[in-house]
Design a protein around this motif. Structure first.
Motif, mmCIF file in Angstrom:
data_model
loop_
_atom_site.group_PDB
_atom_site.id
_atom_site.type_symbol
_atom_site.label_atom_id
_atom_site.label_comp_id
_atom_site.label_asym_id
_atom_site.label_seq_id
_atom_site.Cartn_x
_atom_site.Cartn_y
_atom_site.Cartn_z
ATOM 1 N N ARG A 4 -30.889 62.895 -24.641
ATOM 2 C CA ARG A 4 -31.080 63.040 -23.192
ATOM 3 C C ARG A 4 -32.391 63.764 -22.883
ATOM 4 N NH1 ARG A 4 -26.785 64.890 -18.643
ATOM 5 N NH2 ARG A 4 -28.303 65.097 -16.996
ATOM 6 N N SER A 5 -32.717 64.799 -23.615
ATOM 7 C CA SER A 5 -33.963 65.548 -23.421
ATOM 8 C C SER A 5 -35.176 64.666 -23.690
ATOM 9 C CB SER A 5 -34.013 66.765 -24.349
ATOM 10 O OG SER A 5 -32.927 67.615 -24.119
ATOM 11 N N LYS A 6 -35.097 63.858 -24.763
ATOM 12 C CA LYS A 6 -36.204 62.959 -25.090
ATOM 13 C C LYS A 6 -36.422 61.947 -23.962
ATOM 14 C CE LYS A 6 -35.888 63.117 -30.107
ATOM 15 N NZ LYS A 6 -35.607 62.354 -31.336
ATOM 16 N N GLY A 12 -40.446 61.630 -17.427
ATOM 17 C CA GLY A 12 -41.370 62.573 -16.770
ATOM 18 C C GLY A 12 -42.817 62.264 -17.105
ATOM 19 N N GLY A 13 -43.090 61.953 -18.379
ATOM 20 C CA GLY A 13 -44.444 61.588 -18.800
ATOM 21 C C GLY A 13 -44.910 60.301 -18.144
ATOM 22 N N GLY A 14 -44.004 59.317 -18.053
ATOM 23 C CA GLY A 14 -44.336 58.053 -17.405
ATOM 24 C C GLY A 14 -44.651 58.232 -15.931
#
Length: 148
Positions: A4-6, A12-14
């Protein structure tokens, strides 16, 4: 790290990359945006000083003056109500003539002189940019109202 964190980090990065791309596109668009103004609008102070914009109208009869260097030309653009003096250094289009439609792009100096970086002449007897045709029509109507 949990799955889930990944996933959240990837999303978020996208989103961050997408936001950066949109910001760059909007910035480039804003820098290349050129507005059109009539000589009347310029004389009324509606045009930006020091920013690039376009003026359209007719090349005033008897206004073309060529400098000795062969490249610098001074002329005036009118919408039949107001006149803006223009200076341009470069080669003029073949269709550029007094009394004919033209659109010039450049900046307005603090002295009221328009310094053109590009001169566009109408392509044939029937063509004129819609903004310039509308401006000439409005100025002509205003002139008719005043003189009657």
């Amino acid at each position: 790290m949990k799955a889930r964190s990944k996933r959240l980090m990837l999303v978020g990065g996208g989103v961050a990359l997408l936001a950066a791309a949109v910001a760059l596109v909007l910035s480039a668009f804003q820098q290349n945006l050129v507005f059109f103004h009539t000589p009347t609008e310029v004389m009324e102070g509606k045009a930006p000083t020091g920013k690039t914009f376009r003026i359209g109208g007719l090349v005033e009869d008897g206004s073309i003056q060529r400098e000795a260097d062969g490249l610098t030309v001074r002329f005036a653009i009118t919408d039949t109500a107001k006149v803006i003096p223009v200076s341009y250094r470069g080669t003029l289009p073949d269709l550029f003539k007094e009394g004919k439609g033209a659109v010039v792009q450049g900046t307005l100096g603090p002295d009221g002189q328009f310094r053109a970086t590009e001169v566009l002449a109408k392509h044939d007897e029937n063509y004129m940019p819609p903004e310039a045709a509308h401006a000439l029509e409005q100025a002509h109507k205003a002139g008719m109202t005043v003189s009657q």
